[in-house]
Design an enzyme around this catalytic site. Structure first.
Site, mmCIF file in Angstrom:
data_model
loop_
_atom_site.group_PDB
_atom_site.id
_atom_site.type_symbol
_atom_site.label_atom_id
_atom_site.label_comp_id
_atom_site.label_asym_id
_atom_site.label_seq_id
_atom_site.Cartn_x
_atom_site.Cartn_y
_atom_site.Cartn_z
ATOM 1 N N SER A 145 77.104 21.185 73.189
ATOM 2 C CA SER A 145 76.573 20.890 72.021
ATOM 3 C C SER A 145 76.727 21.713 71.073
ATOM 4 O O SER A 145 76.782 22.856 70.699
ATOM 5 C CB SER A 145 75.166 20.460 72.329
ATOM 6 O OG SER A 145 74.219 20.607 71.161
ATOM 7 N N TYR A 158 68.071 25.344 74.756
ATOM 8 C CA TYR A 158 69.666 24.150 74.989
ATOM 9 C C TYR A 158 70.384 24.857 74.523
ATOM 10 O O TYR A 158 71.955 25.227 74.748
ATOM 11 C CB TYR A 158 68.552 23.122 74.434
ATOM 12 C CG TYR A 158 69.377 22.162 74.631
ATOM 13 C CD1 TYR A 158 69.371 21.546 75.417
ATOM 14 C CD2 TYR A 158 70.631 21.631 73.231
ATOM 15 C CE1 TYR A 158 70.731 20.057 75.267
ATOM 16 C CE2 TYR A 158 71.554 20.532 72.593
ATOM 17 C CZ TYR A 158 71.681 20.180 74.630
ATOM 18 O OH TYR A 158 72.397 18.859 73.914
HETATM 19 P P1 NAP Z 1 69.553 11.331 78.617
HETATM 20 O O1 NAP Z 1 70.128 9.696 78.175
HETATM 21 O O2 NAP Z 1 68.057 12.184 78.603
HETATM 22 O O3 NAP Z 1 70.428 11.518 79.951
HETATM 23 C C1 NAP Z 1 70.835 12.798 80.951
HETATM 24 C C2 NAP Z 1 71.207 12.432 81.808
HETATM 25 O O4 NAP Z 1 71.214 13.420 82.698
HETATM 26 C C3 NAP Z 1 70.390 11.171 82.627
HETATM 27 O O5 NAP Z 1 71.047 9.975 83.427
HETATM 28 C C4 NAP Z 1 69.334 12.409 83.847
HETATM 29 O O6 NAP Z 1 69.263 11.232 84.500
HETATM 30 C C5 NAP Z 1 70.535 13.261 83.936
HETATM 31 N N1 NAP Z 1 69.881 14.691 84.233
HETATM 32 C C6 NAP Z 1 68.505 15.221 84.070
HETATM 33 N N2 NAP Z 1 68.611 16.093 84.974
HETATM 34 C C7 NAP Z 1 69.429 15.518 85.558
HETATM 35 C C8 NAP Z 1 69.377 16.635 87.332
HETATM 36 N N3 NAP Z 1 67.527 17.272 87.625
HETATM 37 N N4 NAP Z 1 69.491 16.206 87.865
HETATM 38 C C9 NAP Z 1 70.406 14.853 88.662
HETATM 39 N N5 NAP Z 1 70.538 13.823 86.647
HETATM 40 C C10 NAP Z 1 69.864 15.301 85.500
HETATM 41 O O7 NAP Z 1 71.092 12.347 77.130
HETATM 42 P P2 NAP Z 1 72.054 11.848 76.555
HETATM 43 O O8 NAP Z 1 71.745 11.967 75.436
HETATM 44 O O9 NAP Z 1 73.066 11.228 77.235
HETATM 45 O O10 NAP Z 1 72.660 13.927 76.839
HETATM 46 C C11 NAP Z 1 74.236 13.668 77.930
HETATM 47 C C12 NAP Z 1 74.278 14.506 77.359
HETATM 48 O O11 NAP Z 1 74.855 15.763 76.280
HETATM 49 C C13 NAP Z 1 73.691 16.450 77.824
HETATM 50 O O12 NAP Z 1 74.762 17.412 78.202
HETATM 51 C C14 NAP Z 1 73.352 16.512 76.101
HETATM 52 O O13 NAP Z 1 72.745 18.015 76.608
HETATM 53 C C15 NAP Z 1 74.363 16.242 75.345
HETATM 54 N N6 NAP Z 1 74.293 16.018 74.102
HETATM 55 C C16 NAP Z 1 73.959 15.000 73.536
HETATM 56 C C17 NAP Z 1 73.558 14.625 72.798
HETATM 57 C C18 NAP Z 1 73.132 13.422 72.022
HETATM 58 O O14 NAP Z 1 72.711 13.032 70.702
HETATM 59 N N7 NAP Z 1 72.782 12.270 72.724
HETATM 60 C C19 NAP Z 1 74.313 15.708 71.226
HETATM 61 C C20 NAP Z 1 74.507 17.086 71.785
HETATM 62 C C21 NAP Z 1 74.651 17.025 73.467
HETATM 63 P P3 NAP Z 1 67.771 11.261 85.500
HETATM 64 O O15 NAP Z 1 66.883 11.292 84.578
HETATM 65 O O16 NAP Z 1 68.211 9.816 86.217
HETATM 66 O O17 NAP Z 1 68.185 12.526 86.760
#
Ligand code: NAP
Length: 247
Positions: A145, A158
């Site tokens: 990120s 984070y």
């Molecule tokens: P999200 O919609 O909240 O999805 C997060 C995923 O991580 C879910 O599939 C969740 O699955 C899994 N997860 C969380 N804790 C877990 C655990 N303890 N064990 C197993 N699985 C776990 O988030 P997203 O936006 O797609 O983010 C994906 C990545 O992109 C992350 O690393 C985030 O930091 C990064 N990111 C996102 C953005 C953005 O704008 N969206 C920007 C910069 C970086 P379950 O809850 O089913 O376990």
């Protein structure tokens, strides 16, 4: 199936139940990869499996909490037993934690963010490295990120976790320079997901790009043709960033 660019390749995707991980799992499977999908939410994994199968692809579901580090060692053993190699590792799962001053963050929140965003990825690398080395073109991609560099107020756990993840992946890239493994970081920028909504509740999500927009770039980084290592692919600018030592 064999004419697809990722036909017969084996891919682990963490956080495959929703958001970026789900879109990536669908895209990788759509290009022919067998996706090993990890997350805690079994129902969402089953829906993903249905969608992959409807499109003619194949997946293996692994409902797991990434904080169960020993389960990640067992995953390595199971993949070794069934396939003897791993071609793609997408370390995508992440946790935002609490938006609060670092002076107010509770220890359990800090520990959970570090466990999922850093330690689980290290344990995955440790467990799966022999399998990536057994591939002719192992690709390890981890989702970071901009927060790792901006150090935005109140995003302490984070930001720290993503900075640590970047150091981990760049170190691994240096340690695998003389192998076919390529290890990359990916900065998605703001995307329309649950995590973004939790971080920015006042934002209009329709102004953001979607995980599906990003997914084809993940396929590119995962393909045997990808040659860069130790860099950040920055989706907002479509550029490769090389972190620099301060002068
Ligand atoms: P999200 O919609 O909240 O999805 C997060 C995923 O991580 C879910 O599939 C969740 O699955 C899994 N997860 C969380 N804790 C877990 C655990 N303890 N064990 C197993 N699985 C776990 O988030 P997203 O936006 O797609 O983010 C994906 C990545 O992109 C992350 O690393 C985030 O930091 C990064 N990111 C996102 C953005 C953005 O704008 N969206 C920007 C910069 C970086 P379950 O809850 O089913 O376990």
């Amino acid at each position: 199936m064999t004419d697809k660019p990722l036909a017969n390749r084996i891919a682990v995707v963490t956080g495959a139940s929703r958001g970026i991980g789900r879109a990536a799992a669908l895209a990788l499977a759509g290009q022919g990869a067998h996706v090993i999908a990890l997350a805690r939410t079994q129902g969402a994994l089953e829906e993903l499996d249905d969608e992959i199968r409807r499109a003619g692809g194949a997946a293996t579901l692994v409902p797991v909490d990434l904080k169960d580090f020993d389960a990640l060692d067992r995953l390595g053993a199971a993949i070794h037993e069934r396939w003897g190699r791993l071609d793609i590792l997408l370390g995508n799962a992440g946790l935002l934690g609490e938006i609060a001053p670092v002076t107010h963050v509770d220890q359990p929140v800090w520990d959970a963010v570090m466990a999922v965003n850093v330690t689980a990825n290290w344990r995955l690398i440790r467990s799966l490295d022999p399998l990536l080395r057994a591939s002719d073109a192992g690709r390890a991609i981890f989702v970071t990120s901009g927060a790792a560099h901006k150090c935005t107020a109140y995003w302490g756990p984070y930001s720290v976790s993503k900075a640590a993840l970047e150091a981990l992946v760049r170190t691994y890239a240096n340690e695998t320079l003389n192998t076919p493994i390529r290890a990359m970081l990916l900065n998605p920028g703001p995307l329309r997901t649950n995590m973004r909504r939790a971080a920015m509740p006042g934002e209009d999500p329709t102004t953001l790009r979607t995980p599906e927009d990003l997914a084809l770039h993940i396929v590119r980084l995962a393909s045997p043709a990808w040659t860069e290592t130790g860099k950040i692919y920055d989706f907002p600018t479509d550029r490769l960033l090389t972190p620099q030592m301060p002068a």
